[in-house]
Design a protein around this motif. Structure first.
Motif, short mmCIF file in Angstrom:
data_model
loop_
_atom_site.label_atom_id
_atom_site.label_comp_id
_atom_site.label_asym_id
_atom_site.label_seq_id
_atom_site.Cartn_x
_atom_site.Cartn_y
_atom_site.Cartn_z
N GLU A 95 0.85 -1.19 0.00
CA GLU A 95 0.00 0.00 0.00
C GLU A 95 0.88 1.24 0.00
OE1 GLU A 95 -3.64 0.43 2.56
OE2 GLU A 95 -2.47 2.03 3.46
N GLY A 108 -3.31 3.78 -2.82
CA GLY A 108 -3.41 2.63 -3.70
C GLY A 108 -2.90 1.39 -2.98
N SER A 109 -3.53 0.24 -3.24
CA SER A 109 -3.11 -0.99 -2.57
C SER A 109 -3.30 -2.18 -3.52
CB SER A 109 -3.91 -1.23 -1.28
OG SER A 109 -5.28 -1.39 -1.56
N TYR A 110 -2.51 -3.21 -3.29
CA TYR A 110 -2.61 -4.45 -4.06
C TYR A 110 -2.27 -5.62 -3.15
CZ TYR A 110 -1.27 -8.36 -7.00
OH TYR A 110 -1.17 -9.61 -7.54
N LYS A 133 -6.99 -1.75 -5.17
CA LYS A 133 -7.88 -0.62 -4.89
C LYS A 133 -7.08 0.67 -5.01
CE LYS A 133 -10.76 -0.94 -1.45
NZ LYS A 133 -11.31 -0.96 -0.06
N ALA A 134 -7.71 1.68 -5.59
CA ALA A 134 -7.11 3.01 -5.66
C ALA A 134 -8.20 4.03 -5.39
CB ALA A 134 -6.49 3.25 -7.04
N GLU A 150 -13.17 6.12 -6.17
CA GLU A 150 -12.56 4.86 -5.77
C GLU A 150 -12.70 3.84 -6.89
OE1 GLU A 150 -12.92 2.27 -1.79
OE2 GLU A 150 -14.72 2.20 -3.03
#
Length: 226
Positions: A95, A108-110, A133-134, A150
């Motif tokens: 993140e 942002g995260s993955y 997610k961003a 989002e």
């Protein structure tokens, strides 16, 4: 830079529906269900990349014993809940988050994870490997309103019947008002703004292998605190 090593354990007891619900035509009770127990292990690195930028990376491993699942008993064709198999899951998560002095916020995260039943070797149903997610929040109209956008991505998932639910990308938009005082807030949200058509895997008791989800929909909210 912060480094964390985390360990946790928890349990979930079966609920009344899982223990005692029975229907002569399709489902039977199982009062012998035992609690699910999970053990979690995680390593986390957090780092400040300048004054307003923060990054996090973590790796995790989960060990879950006695997962409660709804399965079909081949002896009579009826469904019931059983403690089935030992579940293992491992993966990584990243993140990054940044802020500006003018009030903009971005994040942002993955995450990648793989969950499977150690006894059968099968990947769990309704368990995506990829999640992303961003979101961005920005002040508008001189800071009287905040606009948030989002984007959520969910990767393909296995269904209980061996099929696959396709991946999808959702866009949500929210307009938040914060100028009515400290106690009153109002917001207007538009979910699945691009009206994407997608479905989620059903369970054993569902006729559909994939259950269609909502298209474009909205919500108006007003909150008053006392």
């Amino acid at each position: 830079t912060n480094v964390k090593l985390l360990y946790g354990s928890a349990f979930r007891i079966p609920n009344a529906y899982e223990l005692y619900y029975e229907d002569p035509s399709f489902q039977k009770l199982n009062p012998g269900l035992k609690p699910e127990v999970i053990y979690t292990y995680e390593a986390v690195i957090e780092r400040r990349l300048g004054g307003n930028l923060r990054a996090t990376a973590s790796g995790f491993y989960y060990d879950l014993d006695g997962l409660t699942e709804l399965v079909v008993d081949s002896s009579d064709g009826r469904s019931w809940y059983v403690n089935r198999g030992d579940i293992h899951a491992s993966g990584i998560e990243t993140e990054i988050e940044g802020r500006t002095r003018s009030g903009w916020i971005g994040r942002g995260s993955y995450s990648y994870s793989y969950a499977y039943d150690s006894k059968t070797g099968l990947e769990l149903s309704n368990s995506p490997r990829h999640l992303a997610k961003a979101n961005v929040s920005a002040p508008v109209m001189g800071g009287k309103l905040f606009l948030g956008v989002e984007i959520q991505y969910v990767g393909p998932r296995r269904t209980v019947r061996g099929g696959q639910a396709g991946d999808y990308l959702l866009t949500n938009i929210t307009l938040l008002e914060r100028t009515w005082g400290k106690r009153v807030h109002a917001s207007a949200s538009l979910y699945n703004a691009l009206d994407r058509q997608y479905g989620s895997p059903g369970s054993e008791e569902h006729t559909q292998e994939l259950i269609p989800q909502n298209g474009r929909n909205g919500r108006l909210t007003a909150t008053c605190s006392f």
